[in-house]
Design a protein around this motif. Structure first.
Motif, PDB file in Angstrom:
ATOM      1  N   THR A   2     -10.319 -73.581  -5.977  1.00  0.00           N
ATOM      2  CA  THR A   2     -11.279 -72.555  -5.576  1.00  0.00           C
ATOM      3  C   THR A   2     -12.501 -73.274  -5.015  1.00  0.00           C
ATOM      4  OG1 THR A   2     -12.305 -72.458  -7.778  1.00  0.00           O
ATOM      5  CG2 THR A   2     -10.528 -70.889  -7.320  1.00  0.00           C
TER       6      THR A   2
ATOM      7  N   CYS B 142     -20.183 -66.775  -2.140  1.00  0.00           N
ATOM      8  CA  CYS B 142     -18.806 -66.337  -1.983  1.00  0.00           C
ATOM      9  C   CYS B 142     -17.858 -67.361  -2.601  1.00  0.00           C
ATOM     10  CB  CYS B 142     -18.463 -66.108  -0.507  1.00  0.00           C
ATOM     11  SG  CYS B 142     -18.723 -67.554   0.538  1.00  0.00           S
TER      12      CYS B 142
ATOM     13  N   TYR C 155     -13.730 -68.816  -2.240  1.00  0.00           N
ATOM     14  CA  TYR C 155     -12.429 -68.844  -1.563  1.00  0.00           C
ATOM     15  C   TYR C 155     -11.394 -69.482  -2.490  1.00  0.00           C
ATOM     16  CZ  TYR C 155     -14.721 -67.750   2.866  1.00  0.00           C
ATOM     17  OH  TYR C 155     -15.436 -67.132   3.868  1.00  0.00           O
TER      18      TYR C 155
ATOM     19  N   GLU D 149      -7.053 -70.858   3.115  1.00  0.00           N
ATOM     20  CA  GLU D 149      -8.100 -70.324   2.243  1.00  0.00           C
ATOM     21  C   GLU D 149      -8.187 -68.812   2.419  1.00  0.00           C
ATOM     22  OE1 GLU D 149     -11.263 -74.017   1.728  1.00  0.00           O
ATOM     23  OE2 GLU D 149     -11.834 -72.284   2.941  1.00  0.00           O
ATOM     24  N   ASN D 150      -8.444 -68.138   1.295  1.00  0.00           N
ATOM     25  CA  ASN D 150      -8.533 -66.687   1.300  1.00  0.00           C
ATOM     26  C   ASN D 150      -9.777 -66.262   0.514  1.00  0.00           C
ATOM     27  OD1 ASN D 150      -7.443 -63.989   1.759  1.00  0.00           O
ATOM     28  ND2 ASN D 150      -7.087 -63.952  -0.447  1.00  0.00           N
ATOM     29  N   LEU D 151     -10.601 -65.409   1.086  1.00  0.00           N
ATOM     30  CA  LEU D 151     -11.816 -64.940   0.425  1.00  0.00           C
ATOM     31  C   LEU D 151     -11.441 -64.041  -0.755  1.00  0.00           C
ATOM     32  CD1 LEU D 151     -14.988 -64.765   0.610  1.00  0.00           C
ATOM     33  CD2 LEU D 151     -14.632 -62.646   1.894  1.00  0.00           C
TER      34      LEU D 151
ATOM     35  N   ASP E 299     -17.148 -62.013  -2.490  1.00  0.00           N
ATOM     36  CA  ASP E 299     -18.241 -62.091  -1.513  1.00  0.00           C
ATOM     37  C   ASP E 299     -19.475 -61.436  -2.125  1.00  0.00           C
ATOM     38  OD1 ASP E 299     -19.849 -62.306   0.690  1.00  0.00           O
ATOM     39  OD2 ASP E 299     -18.817 -60.787   1.870  1.00  0.00           O
TER      40      ASP E 299
ATOM     41  N   ALA F  43     -10.259 -65.264   5.877  1.00  0.00           N
ATOM     42  CA  ALA F  43      -9.199 -66.234   5.578  1.00  0.00           C
ATOM     43  C   ALA F  43      -9.142 -67.258   6.700  1.00  0.00           C
ATOM     44  CB  ALA F  43      -7.848 -65.536   5.431  1.00  0.00           C
TER      45      ALA F  43
END
Length: 244
Positions: free
Chosen positions: A45, A61, A63, A76-78, A81, A90
């Motif tokens: 992360t 945020c 990811y 990577e994926n959010l 936020d 992403a």
């Protein structure tokens, strides 16, 4: 009495010698762990923090990511936020024929969409670099913290002008000596934020010296950092190519 003094001196020498050996062993072992780590695939992360004018640290945020070193792929994926400010949902980076590309899933007020671009280096290059000079900063139980820094350059080319602003990246690697792996990587991004602020003023006609004198901490740039937490070392990772 002379015999007692000799024994005291002998034990003091042993303590000094073994302390020196212990530090040297920790340092060598930790450096090897850091070097070897980057040949593995892993999940992580990445949390972005900023400290505001009131000296309050806030999370921007988070990811969730995964990386395969060879052939290079990184996704990577959010997942959080907190500031509701990021447009990057992403990203997928990969190398093909010695060229590195990045696809990004972005959002605007009305929609989400994917873009693609060629990039100059891998995304993980900010903390995975050759020939870094690592120094042991502290050791607490099984955790050892190593510090390093290096100079990078922001390249900005608006309207055909070549603006370059050098800055220093400062990094810490927190290593678990017992488990033989990196637990966290902390990147101080304040100087890179400052470089962006300087480049922005230079775009508006300031000289480099003028821009450096006019950017203000807490107004134009902030104390900021990224903390990478390694959640799993996993050499069986499979990163599917995202559909655009």
């Amino acid at each position: 009495m002379k015999t007692l003094k000799k024994w005291l001196l002998f034990f003091l020498l042993i303590i000094v010698f073994t302390s020196g050996c212990s530090k040297s062993t920790t340092e060598d072992n930790g450096k090897k762990i850091i070097k070897d780590f980057f040949s593995n695939s892993y999940e992580y992360t990445a949390t972005y923090y900023r400290t505001n004018e009131a000296n309050k640290k806030s999370k921007l945020c988070v990811y969730e990511g995964m990386l395969i070193p060879n052939p290079y792929q990184q996704y990577e994926n959010l997942i959080e936020d907190s500031s509701h400010s990021t447009s990057l949902l992403a990203s997928y980076s990969y190398t093909s024929n010695n060229v590195t590309y990045r696809r990004m899933k972005l959002r605007n007020e009305n929609d989400t969409f994917w873009t693609a671009e060629q990039i100059s280096e891998r995304q993980d290059a900010i903390y995975n670099r050759q020939n870094l000079v690592l120094r042991l900063k502290k050791k607490e139980k099984n955790l050892a913290t190593f510090y390093t820094e290096y100079t990078d350059t922001l390249h900005y080319d608006p309207d055909g002008r070549n603006i370059e602003v050098p800055y220093i990246n400062q990094l810490e690697y927190i290593v678990d000596l017992k488990e033989q792996e990196i637990k966290k990587i902390v990147i101080n991004t304040e100087e890179s934020e400052k470089a962006v602020a300087i480049a922005s003023l230079m775009q508006n006609g300031f000289s480099k010296d003028e821009a450096e004198s006019n950017v203000v901490l807490g107004k134009d740039y902030f104390h900021s950092e990224i903390i990478f937490e390694i959640t799993k070392v996993n050499n069986d990772l499979d990163i599917p190519t995202p559909i655009q």
